[in-house]
Design an enzyme around this catalytic site. Sequence first.
Site, PDB file in Angstrom:
ATOM      1  N   LYS A  86      19.572  93.369  29.849  1.00  0.00           N
ATOM      2  CA  LYS A  86      20.022  94.164  30.389  1.00  0.00           C
ATOM      3  C   LYS A  86      21.549  94.813  31.473  1.00  0.00           C
ATOM      4  O   LYS A  86      21.125  96.259  31.797  1.00  0.00           O
ATOM      5  CB  LYS A  86      18.847  94.883  30.856  1.00  0.00           C
ATOM      6  CG  LYS A  86      16.895  94.317  30.729  1.00  0.00           C
ATOM      7  CD  LYS A  86      16.030  94.288  31.454  1.00  0.00           C
ATOM      8  CE  LYS A  86      15.015  94.076  31.372  1.00  0.00           C
ATOM      9  NZ  LYS A  86      14.193  93.419  32.377  1.00  0.00           N
ATOM     10  N   ARG A 133       2.815  94.221  37.233  1.00  0.00           N
ATOM     11  CA  ARG A 133       3.054  95.380  36.173  1.00  0.00           C
ATOM     12  C   ARG A 133       1.881  95.806  35.931  1.00  0.00           C
ATOM     13  O   ARG A 133       1.216  94.221  35.180  1.00  0.00           O
ATOM     14  CB  ARG A 133       4.544  94.736  34.988  1.00  0.00           C
ATOM     15  CG  ARG A 133       5.455  93.843  36.390  1.00  0.00           C
ATOM     16  CD  ARG A 133       6.360  94.933  36.942  1.00  0.00           C
ATOM     17  NE  ARG A 133       6.305  96.196  36.292  1.00  0.00           N
ATOM     18  CZ  ARG A 133       7.517  96.249  35.725  1.00  0.00           C
ATOM     19  NH1 ARG A 133       8.440  95.335  35.575  1.00  0.00           N
ATOM     20  NH2 ARG A 133       8.426  97.513  35.701  1.00  0.00           N
ATOM     21  N   PRO A 136      15.142 101.371  31.140  1.00  0.00           N
ATOM     22  CA  PRO A 136      15.789 100.524  29.823  1.00  0.00           C
ATOM     23  C   PRO A 136      15.234  98.891  29.538  1.00  0.00           C
ATOM     24  O   PRO A 136      15.801  98.096  31.224  1.00  0.00           O
ATOM     25  CB  PRO A 136      17.285 101.191  29.841  1.00  0.00           C
ATOM     26  CG  PRO A 136      17.637 100.710  31.261  1.00  0.00           C
ATOM     27  CD  PRO A 136      16.381 100.629  31.880  1.00  0.00           C
ATOM     28  N   GLU A 137      15.335  98.343  28.725  1.00  0.00           N
ATOM     29  CA  GLU A 137      14.654  96.961  28.784  1.00  0.00           C
ATOM     30  C   GLU A 137      16.781  96.432  27.159  1.00  0.00           C
ATOM     31  O   GLU A 137      17.138  97.575  26.943  1.00  0.00           O
ATOM     32  CB  GLU A 137      13.434  96.466  27.551  1.00  0.00           C
ATOM     33  CG  GLU A 137      13.305  97.280  28.957  1.00  0.00           C
ATOM     34  CD  GLU A 137      11.174  96.759  28.736  1.00  0.00           C
ATOM     35  OE1 GLU A 137      11.571  95.544  28.150  1.00  0.00           O
ATOM     36  OE2 GLU A 137      10.286  97.416  28.511  1.00  0.00           O
TER      37      GLU A 137
END
Length: 303
Positions: A76, A285, A2-3
């Site tokens: 977050k 990433r 989740p962001e």
Amino acid sequence: MPELPEVETVRRSLESRVLGCTVSGVIVRRRDVIATPDDPPGGFGRQRRLTRAPKRVEKADLLLGDTIEGVLRHGKQLALAGNSERAVLIHLGMTGEVMAPGPGARLRAADHLHVLWTLRRGDGASAGRMVFRDPRRFGGIWTLPDRGALDRRWAELGPDGLAVTGQQLRERAGGSARAIKASLLDQRVVAGVGNIYADEGLFRAGIHPEARAGDLTSQEWDRVARELRTLLCEAVELRGSTLRDYRDAGGFAGDAARLHRVYGRGGEACVSCGNSLASGTVAQRTTVWCPLCQPERYPGSVD
DNA sequence: CGTGGCCCCTGTGGGC
DNA sequence: TGCCCACAGGGGCCAC
């Protein structure tokens, strides 16, 4: 997983289900997803390597006996505030979820349930359970003695992504030589942006993910902030991006993946110019960008 | 000090 | 079918 948009969606769905409820029971199945003020500082992974068993968690610190007066979020991170002034801070990591299916309803999955709360409504009727589930256990729960402790933790983070300004980004990252994508992923610069929304925001702003943060002009910082705010707001309205297993507290998927223009689309055609999207690794990433719409910058180039 | 590299975990999907 | 590898929405710690 989740962001910001996903956590905000969990917050809203959780608020509608648990606000005003009283915690009548707490079950801790895995002590090591919880960090108390007495535990050594650091992430949950580090604690797991400790040889000495940490102390039992006091159930009152997990809000046993408390009425839930607030369901809060910054970036977050999610927090439940009790009437005793205690608070529980929840970080979902990659695979964490908080579910409150309601009385009688079944959970989608029964494995990796680390903490369970039993809830009662104001009139004493059962409100079912709230659970923290996290297969990879990159997430976890901090118990906090009062709201001040929560405020101090959140003061260590940057401004929330829904309200971030270009000036704030420039103040916090403008002096850095690292890639702008790395800066956007740094929660002390802006809270709530992760790998999806960093790539999407930079695409919308027309900035190459490897541009040195220190090279951006004020106008470019304004553009990045404006695009991030708009993007995150749109994603919240669509209830977050469900790629695989993300769900809100009621088990519902979100539709924000249809906003994605670059994330997961390496090699496909740019929605704007039709050229092939590039992909590579930035800040450890996977990163996708359009080489034409987000031109590389060279030292001395004018923008 | 800022920064890149590595590590913490489990599950899944693709290639063979 | 099964095995193996790469990869996944996050972040903390530790050498440089």
